[in-house]
Design a protein around this motif. Sequence first.
Motif, PDB file in Angstrom:
ATOM      1  N   GLY A  81      -2.820 -15.248  17.644  1.00 11.75           N
ATOM      2  CA  GLY A  81      -2.285 -15.737  16.377  1.00 11.75           C
ATOM      3  C   GLY A  81      -2.674 -14.825  15.241  1.00 11.75           C
ATOM      4  O   GLY A  81      -2.986 -13.652  15.450  1.00 11.75           O
ATOM      5  N   SER A  82      -2.661 -15.351  14.031  1.00 12.65           N
ATOM      6  CA  SER A  82      -2.996 -14.512  12.884  1.00 12.65           C
ATOM      7  C   SER A  82      -3.780 -15.319  11.855  1.00 12.65           C
ATOM      8  O   SER A  82      -3.758 -16.545  11.846  1.00 12.65           O
ATOM      9  CB  SER A  82      -1.722 -13.969  12.240  1.00 12.65           C
ATOM     10  OG  SER A  82      -0.956 -15.027  11.694  1.00 12.65           O
ATOM     11  N   VAL A  83      -4.477 -14.587  11.030  1.00 18.50           N
ATOM     12  CA  VAL A  83      -5.185 -15.187   9.907  1.00 18.50           C
ATOM     13  C   VAL A  83      -4.565 -14.641   8.626  1.00 18.50           C
ATOM     14  O   VAL A  83      -3.871 -13.627   8.644  1.00 18.50           O
ATOM     15  CB  VAL A  83      -6.694 -14.856   9.943  1.00 18.50           C
ATOM     16  CG1 VAL A  83      -7.332 -15.450  11.180  1.00 18.50           C
ATOM     17  CG2 VAL A  83      -6.940 -13.357   9.881  1.00 18.50           C
ATOM     18  N   ASN A  84      -4.816 -15.317   7.517  1.00 18.39           N
ATOM     19  CA  ASN A  84      -4.308 -14.789   6.257  1.00 18.39           C
ATOM     20  C   ASN A  84      -4.931 -13.428   5.980  1.00 18.39           C
ATOM     21  O   ASN A  84      -6.132 -13.235   6.157  1.00 18.39           O
ATOM     22  CB  ASN A  84      -4.641 -15.732   5.099  1.00 18.39           C
ATOM     23  CG  ASN A  84      -3.743 -16.948   5.074  1.00 18.39           C
ATOM     24  OD1 ASN A  84      -2.631 -16.918   5.588  1.00 18.39           O
ATOM     25  ND2 ASN A  84      -4.208 -18.014   4.473  1.00 18.39           N
ATOM     26  N   ALA A  85      -4.109 -12.507   5.552  1.00 11.15           N
ATOM     27  CA  ALA A  85      -4.573 -11.179   5.158  1.00 11.15           C
ATOM     28  C   ALA A  85      -3.926 -10.856   3.824  1.00 11.15           C
ATOM     29  O   ALA A  85      -2.785 -11.244   3.566  1.00 11.15           O
ATOM     30  CB  ALA A  85      -4.186 -10.152   6.205  1.00 11.15           C
ATOM     31  N   THR A  86      -4.669 -10.140   2.984  1.00 17.82           N
ATOM     32  CA  THR A  86      -4.179  -9.844   1.635  1.00 17.82           C
ATOM     33  C   THR A  86      -4.435  -8.390   1.285  1.00 17.82           C
ATOM     34  O   THR A  86      -5.493  -7.847   1.605  1.00 17.82           O
ATOM     35  CB  THR A  86      -4.899 -10.727   0.591  1.00 17.82           C
ATOM     36  OG1 THR A  86      -4.653 -12.091   0.893  1.00 17.82           O
ATOM     37  CG2 THR A  86      -4.424 -10.431  -0.814  1.00 17.82           C
ATOM     38  N   ALA A  87      -3.471  -7.782   0.628  1.00 16.57           N
ATOM     39  CA  ALA A  87      -3.639  -6.449   0.049  1.00 16.57           C
ATOM     40  C   ALA A  87      -3.009  -6.470  -1.330  1.00 16.57           C
ATOM     41  O   ALA A  87      -1.902  -6.978  -1.513  1.00 16.57           O
ATOM     42  CB  ALA A  87      -2.979  -5.388   0.917  1.00 16.57           C
ATOM     43  N   GLU A  88      -3.724  -5.920  -2.303  1.00 11.51           N
ATOM     44  CA  GLU A  88      -3.243  -5.894  -3.681  1.00 11.51           C
ATOM     45  C   GLU A  88      -3.146  -4.439  -4.129  1.00 11.51           C
ATOM     46  O   GLU A  88      -4.122  -3.698  -4.077  1.00 11.51           O
ATOM     47  CB  GLU A  88      -4.221  -6.651  -4.576  1.00 11.51           C
ATOM     48  CG  GLU A  88      -3.841  -6.675  -6.036  1.00 11.51           C
ATOM     49  CD  GLU A  88      -4.884  -7.400  -6.873  1.00 11.51           C
ATOM     50  OE1 GLU A  88      -4.525  -8.394  -7.513  1.00 11.51           O
ATOM     51  OE2 GLU A  88      -6.060  -6.957  -6.873  1.00 11.51           O
ATOM     52  N   TRP A  89      -1.946  -4.037  -4.569  1.00 13.76           N
ATOM     53  CA  TRP A  89      -1.701  -2.668  -5.050  1.00 13.76           C
ATOM     54  C   TRP A  89      -1.507  -2.714  -6.554  1.00 13.76           C
ATOM     55  O   TRP A  89      -0.793  -3.579  -7.068  1.00 13.76           O
ATOM     56  CB  TRP A  89      -0.463  -2.105  -4.367  1.00 13.76           C
ATOM     57  CG  TRP A  89      -0.090  -0.719  -4.780  1.00 13.76           C
ATOM     58  CD1 TRP A  89      -0.649   0.448  -4.339  1.00 13.76           C
ATOM     59  CD2 TRP A  89       0.954  -0.345  -5.694  1.00 13.76           C
ATOM     60  NE1 TRP A  89      -0.022   1.514  -4.934  1.00 13.76           N
ATOM     61  CE2 TRP A  89       0.969   1.053  -5.768  1.00 13.76           C
ATOM     62  CE3 TRP A  89       1.868  -1.069  -6.459  1.00 13.76           C
ATOM     63  CZ2 TRP A  89       1.864   1.750  -6.562  1.00 13.76           C
ATOM     64  CZ3 TRP A  89       2.758  -0.386  -7.254  1.00 13.76           C
ATOM     65  CH2 TRP A  89       2.752   1.016  -7.298  1.00 13.76           C
ATOM     66  N   LYS A  90      -2.162  -1.781  -7.267  1.00 12.42           N
ATOM     67  CA  LYS A  90      -2.075  -1.741  -8.729  1.00 12.42           C
ATOM     68  C   LYS A  90      -1.662  -0.339  -9.176  1.00 12.42           C
ATOM     69  O   LYS A  90      -2.125   0.649  -8.618  1.00 12.42           O
ATOM     70  CB  LYS A  90      -3.432  -2.050  -9.358  1.00 12.42           C
ATOM     71  CG  LYS A  90      -3.980  -3.418  -9.036  1.00 12.42           C
ATOM     72  CD  LYS A  90      -5.356  -3.570  -9.647  1.00 12.42           C
ATOM     73  CE  LYS A  90      -5.950  -4.917  -9.367  1.00 12.42           C
ATOM     74  NZ  LYS A  90      -7.261  -5.086  -9.991  1.00 12.42           N
ATOM     75  N   SER A  91      -0.813  -0.302 -10.203  1.00 12.11           N
ATOM     76  CA  SER A  91      -0.399   0.976 -10.775  1.00 12.11           C
ATOM     77  C   SER A  91       0.026   0.747 -12.217  1.00 12.11           C
ATOM     78  O   SER A  91      -0.050  -0.370 -12.732  1.00 12.11           O
ATOM     79  CB  SER A  91       0.758   1.574  -9.962  1.00 12.11           C
ATOM     80  OG  SER A  91       1.083   2.867 -10.434  1.00 12.11           O
ATOM     81  N   LYS A  92       0.471   1.797 -12.847  1.00 15.21           N
ATOM     82  CA  LYS A  92       1.079   1.726 -14.175  1.00 15.21           C
ATOM     83  C   LYS A  92       2.576   1.925 -14.002  1.00 15.21           C
ATOM     84  O   LYS A  92       3.021   2.672 -13.126  1.00 15.21           O
ATOM     85  CB  LYS A  92       0.532   2.824 -15.099  1.00 15.21           C
ATOM     86  CG  LYS A  92      -0.959   2.763 -15.336  1.00 15.21           C
ATOM     87  CD  LYS A  92      -1.302   1.739 -16.363  1.00 15.21           C
ATOM     88  CE  LYS A  92      -2.788   1.803 -16.703  1.00 15.21           C
ATOM     89  NZ  LYS A  92      -3.230   0.657 -17.445  1.00 15.21           N
ATOM     90  N   ALA A  93       3.342   1.239 -14.849  1.00 11.21           N
ATOM     91  CA  ALA A  93       4.791   1.386 -14.813  1.00 11.21           C
ATOM     92  C   ALA A  93       5.310   1.319 -16.238  1.00 11.21           C
ATOM     93  O   ALA A  93       4.701   0.701 -17.108  1.00 11.21           O
ATOM     94  CB  ALA A  93       5.415   0.290 -13.957  1.00 11.21           C
ATOM     95  N   SER A  94       6.452   1.964 -16.456  1.00 12.21           N
ATOM     96  CA  SER A  94       7.026   1.999 -17.793  1.00 12.21           C
ATOM     97  C   SER A  94       8.543   2.042 -17.706  1.00 12.21           C
ATOM     98  O   SER A  94       9.104   2.712 -16.837  1.00 12.21           O
ATOM     99  CB  SER A  94       6.518   3.243 -18.527  1.00 12.21           C
ATOM    100  OG  SER A  94       7.107   3.335 -19.807  1.00 12.21           O
ATOM    101  N   CYS A  95       9.190   1.311 -18.607  1.00 11.67           N
ATOM    102  CA  CYS A  95      10.646   1.352 -18.715  1.00 11.67           C
ATOM    103  C   CYS A  95      10.988   1.258 -20.195  1.00 11.67           C
ATOM    104  O   CYS A  95      10.599   0.300 -20.861  1.00 11.67           O
ATOM    105  CB  CYS A  95      11.279   0.202 -17.928  1.00 11.67           C
ATOM    106  SG  CYS A  95      13.030   0.461 -17.615  1.00 11.67           S
ATOM    107  N   ASN A  96      11.703   2.265 -20.712  1.00  9.54           N
ATOM    108  CA  ASN A  96      11.964   2.335 -22.152  1.00  9.54           C
ATOM    109  C   ASN A  96      13.228   1.593 -22.584  1.00  9.54           C
ATOM    110  O   ASN A  96      13.703   1.763 -23.705  1.00  9.54           O
ATOM    111  CB  ASN A  96      12.001   3.794 -22.631  1.00  9.54           C
ATOM    112  CG  ASN A  96      13.139   4.586 -22.028  1.00  9.54           C
ATOM    113  OD1 ASN A  96      13.899   4.111 -21.185  1.00  9.54           O
ATOM    114  ND2 ASN A  96      13.262   5.830 -22.454  1.00  9.54           N
ATOM    115  N   VAL A  97      13.780   0.774 -21.693  1.00  9.19           N
ATOM    116  CA  VAL A  97      14.895  -0.128 -21.996  1.00  9.19           C
ATOM    117  C   VAL A  97      14.584  -1.468 -21.349  1.00  9.19           C
ATOM    118  O   VAL A  97      13.631  -1.583 -20.583  1.00  9.19           O
ATOM    119  CB  VAL A  97      16.250   0.400 -21.464  1.00  9.19           C
ATOM    120  CG1 VAL A  97      16.651   1.687 -22.142  1.00  9.19           C
ATOM    121  CG2 VAL A  97      16.217   0.579 -19.953  1.00  9.19           C
TER     122      VAL A  97
END
Length: 193
Positions: A81-97
Amino acid sequence: MMIRVRFVMAAAAGLLLGGTALDVHPALADGKAFNLSATVASACTFATSGASWGQQQNVVTGDPNAASPSINFSTSINATGSVNATAEWKSKASCNVKPSISLTTQNGAMTSTGLNPNNDFNHYVAYKAVANWAGQNVNIDANTPNQTRTQAQSLSGAASGDITVVFTTQSSNKPFLAATYTDVLTVTIAPAT
C-alpha cells in the motif's frame, strides 16, 4: 556698423537670456513637439534560479531549478500500500499582465503502461497538487487514470512573488501492482484570456 553688430548680438543675448518679445521677430520662432512611446510585451516567467524544496515527507527530490524538477515517491509506495507523502516546491514567478495559473495532469494520476486493472490491486497512484501564487489557490485531484485534466484560476491583476506547489499522495491500504508509475504535472502561468 560696429554699433549695429553690437545691437544684433545684444538682441540675440536678450533672446537667450529671457529677453522680451520685442527682441524676437515672431516669424523666426519655431518649436518641435516630440511624441515619446515605449511598448512592453506581456511576459509571465518563473525565476531561472533560487527555487527550493520546502516541506518533504517520504519523498526523494531532484534539482529544484531543473527545467523539469523531479519528485520520487517510491519510498512511500510499496507492495502492501502507500502512506501519505508530501513535497513542496517554491520559486519566484512574475506576470506583468493579468495572469492565470493552471495545473495540468498529463495522465490523470501516476500510471504505468501495460498494467491490467485488477480490483485487488492499485494500478495507479493518486495524488493531489495545490499551487498558491499571489493569494490564489489552484487544486487538482489526480485520481482518474488516463485522463488529461486541467484546473485554472485567473488572478485580478499583474502579479509577482513566491509561488508554491505542494504535491501529496493519497494513502491506500490496497497493494500496488509492481510497476513504475509516472505522471507529468505542469504548472503554467500565462496572460489570462
